[in-house]
Motif scaffolding. Structure first.
Motif, PDB file in Angstrom:
ATOM      1  N   VAL A  37      64.989  81.991  56.133  1.00 14.36           N
ATOM      2  CA  VAL A  37      65.306  81.781  57.547  1.00 14.36           C
ATOM      3  C   VAL A  37      65.586  80.298  57.734  1.00 14.36           C
ATOM      4  CG1 VAL A  37      64.455  81.910  59.920  1.00 14.36           C
ATOM      5  CG2 VAL A  37      63.879  83.720  58.286  1.00 14.36           C
ATOM      6  N   ALA A  38      66.672  79.986  58.426  1.00 11.46           N
ATOM      7  CA  ALA A  38      67.048  78.591  58.652  1.00 11.46           C
ATOM      8  C   ALA A  38      66.908  78.231  60.123  1.00 11.46           C
ATOM      9  CB  ALA A  38      68.483  78.350  58.196  1.00 11.46           C
ATOM     10  N   ILE A  39      66.412  77.021  60.375  1.00  9.00           N
ATOM     11  CA  ILE A  39      66.368  76.454  61.719  1.00  9.00           C
ATOM     12  C   ILE A  39      67.396  75.323  61.746  1.00  9.00           C
ATOM     13  CG2 ILE A  39      64.962  75.381  63.511  1.00  9.00           C
ATOM     14  CD1 ILE A  39      62.484  76.463  62.156  1.00  9.00           C
ATOM     15  N   VAL A  40      68.376  75.433  62.620  1.00  5.72           N
ATOM     16  CA  VAL A  40      69.458  74.452  62.645  1.00  5.72           C
ATOM     17  C   VAL A  40      69.548  73.799  64.023  1.00  5.72           C
ATOM     18  CG1 VAL A  40      70.746  75.753  60.905  1.00  5.72           C
ATOM     19  CG2 VAL A  40      71.242  76.119  63.327  1.00  5.72           C
ATOM     20  N   LEU A 201      63.957  77.022  55.995  1.00 11.47           N
ATOM     21  CA  LEU A 201      64.812  75.866  55.765  1.00 11.47           C
ATOM     22  C   LEU A 201      65.210  75.215  57.077  1.00 11.47           C
ATOM     23  CD1 LEU A 201      66.742  74.203  53.852  1.00 11.47           C
ATOM     24  CD2 LEU A 201      68.437  76.006  54.256  1.00 11.47           C
ATOM     25  N   VAL A 202      64.963  73.912  57.185  1.00  9.94           N
ATOM     26  CA  VAL A 202      65.418  73.139  58.335  1.00  9.94           C
ATOM     27  C   VAL A 202      66.645  72.349  57.904  1.00  9.94           C
ATOM     28  CG1 VAL A 202      64.911  71.039  59.638  1.00  9.94           C
ATOM     29  CG2 VAL A 202      63.281  72.918  59.634  1.00  9.94           C
ATOM     30  N   SER A 203      67.718  72.471  58.662  1.00  4.13           N
ATOM     31  CA  SER A 203      68.943  71.779  58.278  1.00  4.13           C
ATOM     32  C   SER A 203      69.870  71.617  59.476  1.00  4.13           C
ATOM     33  CB  SER A 203      69.666  72.555  57.173  1.00  4.13           C
ATOM     34  OG  SER A 203      70.853  71.897  56.770  1.00  4.13           O
ATOM     35  N   LEU A 208      75.931  74.724  54.506  1.00  7.78           N
ATOM     36  CA  LEU A 208      74.899  75.011  53.516  1.00  7.78           C
ATOM     37  C   LEU A 208      74.077  76.230  53.927  1.00  7.78           C
ATOM     38  CD1 LEU A 208      72.648  72.809  51.482  1.00  7.78           C
ATOM     39  CD2 LEU A 208      71.509  74.119  53.261  1.00  7.78           C
ATOM     40  N   VAL A 209      73.722  76.289  55.200  1.00  6.46           N
ATOM     41  CA  VAL A 209      72.918  77.406  55.700  1.00  6.46           C
ATOM     42  C   VAL A 209      73.627  78.736  55.475  1.00  6.46           C
ATOM     43  CG1 VAL A 209      72.094  78.491  57.836  1.00  6.46           C
ATOM     44  CG2 VAL A 209      71.597  76.079  57.379  1.00  6.46           C
TER      45      VAL A 209
END
Length: 250
Positions: A37-40, A201-203, A208-209
């Protein structure tokens, strides 16, 4: 305590405040085993604060809600319980791991100390290094003697050797060139499959995400403005801010 229902991270109604100001407001966030899971969002959107709060690492903050990581209630657990999961079960990988490593201590010594601290044997060290494509020779080096990509992979290897169930990665590739970025992302993607490792993942890098995340949360000014399956959010964003982020991609 074991992880319940396959959810390694479970968050409901999380609010992180400083001096009465809400800097992160996350109604819901789940990360299952083997899931990414990504936080953007842009700088200052609350991404890193959210990440750190999941391990109880936000100093002087007022935190409310429900946060469970590896079966531990982070907001009510004693410090001893939190120290037991930090690193060993839930590993934090920062943007510049070299800055967090003692410059006067060899990587092998740092690794042995971490294993001893968490009561782990060193039997899995070779397998952990192999998993991230590092030679055992790197353990004789000091942090300043390795590249940024090697330092990131060492941090991941340390998490694996400690038996981590989830890696919380804060902009893990932003300081690396494109080739090394792909290398690190490839390692993380493979570990998800081979070891059922969960990844949060923080990005700010949506390109990339898109290559690794199953689901995405978009944050702006401390609030989650959009969330859902990565393919849907990135292909058909519903919020104007998400569309702005995507339009900013080269």
């Amino acid at each position: 305590m074991s992880t319940q229902g396959g959810q390694v991270i479970s968050v409901r109604d999380l609010k992180v405040c400083y001096g009465g100001r809400v800097v992160a407001d996350v109604p819901e966030l789940d990360v299952g085993a083997g899931e990414c899971v990504a936080i953007v969002g842009e700088s200052g959107s609350g991404k890193s604060t959210t990440l750190l709060s999941l391990l109880g690492l936000t100093e002087n903050a007022e935190i409310s809600g429900h946060v469970r990581v590896c079966g531990v209630d982070v907001l009510t657990a004693p410090q001893k319980a939190l120290r037991a999961i930090r690193g060993a079960r839930a590993a934090l990988v920062m943007q510049s791991p070299q800055a967090a490593l003692s410059p006067a201590t060899r990587l092998g010594t740092l690794l042995r100390r971490a294993l001893k601290l968490h009561g782990r044997q060193g039997n899995d060290v070779d397998a952990a290094l192999e998993a991230v494509m590092l030679d055992r020779e790197i353990l004789r080096r000091y942090p300043h003697e390795v590249s940024g990509g090697q330092a990131q992979r060492f941090a991941i290897a340390l998490a694996i050797a400690l038996g981590a169930e989830v890696i919380l990665a804060d902009e893990p590739t932003s300081a690396l060139d494109v080739t090394v970025q792909a290398e690190v992302v490839g390692v993380l993607r493979r570990l998800r499959t081979e070891r059922d490792l969960a990844l949060l993942l923080v990005s700010h890098d949506l390109a990339l995400v898109s290559t690794i995340a199953d689901r995405v949360l978009v944050m702006k000014d401390g609030a989650v403005v959009e969330s859902g399956p990565a393919a849907e959010v990135l292909a058909r964003p519903s919020h104007p801010y998400t569309r702005e982020l995507l339009e900013a991609l080269p």
